[in-house]
Design a protein around this motif. Structure first.
Motif, PDB file in Angstrom:
ATOM      1  N   SER A   2       0.910  -1.349  -0.003  1.00  0.00           N
ATOM      2  CA  SER A   2       0.063  -0.021   0.253  1.00  0.00           C
ATOM      3  C   SER A   2       1.002   1.142   0.124  1.00  0.00           C
ATOM      4  O   SER A   2       2.140   1.210   0.437  1.00  0.00           O
ATOM      5  N   LYS A   5       2.284   2.163   3.584  1.00  0.00           N
ATOM      6  CA  LYS A   5       3.573   1.355   3.850  1.00  0.00           C
ATOM      7  C   LYS A   5       4.902   1.686   2.960  1.00  0.00           C
ATOM      8  O   LYS A   5       5.789   1.598   3.683  1.00  0.00           O
ATOM      9  N   ASP A  64       4.173  -7.532   7.113  1.00  0.00           N
ATOM     10  CA  ASP A  64       2.838  -6.923   7.127  1.00  0.00           C
ATOM     11  C   ASP A  64       2.039  -7.417   8.238  1.00  0.00           C
ATOM     12  O   ASP A  64       0.854  -8.058   8.103  1.00  0.00           O
ATOM     13  N   ASP A  68      -3.394  -0.530   7.619  1.00  0.00           N
ATOM     14  CA  ASP A  68      -2.875   0.627   6.969  1.00  0.00           C
ATOM     15  C   ASP A  68      -3.133   1.807   8.001  1.00  0.00           C
ATOM     16  O   ASP A  68      -2.416   2.726   7.862  1.00  0.00           O
ATOM     17  N   TYR A  71      -0.025   1.941  10.030  1.00  0.00           N
ATOM     18  CA  TYR A  71       0.962   2.287   9.514  1.00  0.00           C
ATOM     19  C   TYR A  71       1.011   3.833   9.321  1.00  0.00           C
ATOM     20  O   TYR A  71       1.894   4.575   9.595  1.00  0.00           O
ATOM     21  N   GLN A  72      -0.333   4.403   9.103  1.00  0.00           N
ATOM     22  CA  GLN A  72      -0.324   5.800   8.823  1.00  0.00           C
ATOM     23  C   GLN A  72      -0.149   6.431  10.267  1.00  0.00           C
ATOM     24  O   GLN A  72       0.349   7.784  10.214  1.00  0.00           O
TER      25      GLN A  72
END
Length: 93
Positions: A2, A5, A64, A68, A71-72
């Motif tokens: 993504s 990432k 992974d 997301d 990660y953000q």
């Protein structure tokens, strides 16, 4: 991978890790020259720990293991650190 990432991986690999390593090198030079202070010793410990955290972030990305959104959040925190550092450098200039 993504977008977030990839952005996180890039900022950690290309900005954060090199900057931490460079700062550690400077601190180790002070140590070798017997010019270090107790604060420098604390900074070495903190930076070594931070470097491990950054390497762990890369491992988490590779495996992974987060969403997301997570990660953000990590990316946003790192960008805040970068901006704070830039502001401190501007104030010192």
């Amino acid at each position: 991978m993504s977008d977030i990432k990839e952005k996180l991986k890039t900022v950690v690999q290309e900005t954060m890790i090199p900057e931490v390593e460079e700062y550690l090198e400077d601190l180790f030079k002070l140590l070798e020259e017997n010019k270090s202070t107790p604060d420098d010793m604390d900074a070495i410990k903190e930076m070594e720990s931070f470097l491990v955290e950054l390497e762990n972030i890369l491992l988490v990305i590779q495996e992974d293991k987060m969403s997301d959104k997570e990660y953000q959040e990590v990316y946003d925190k790192i960008m805040d650190l970068i901006h704070e550092s830039e502001e401190e450098e501007e104030e010192e200039a």
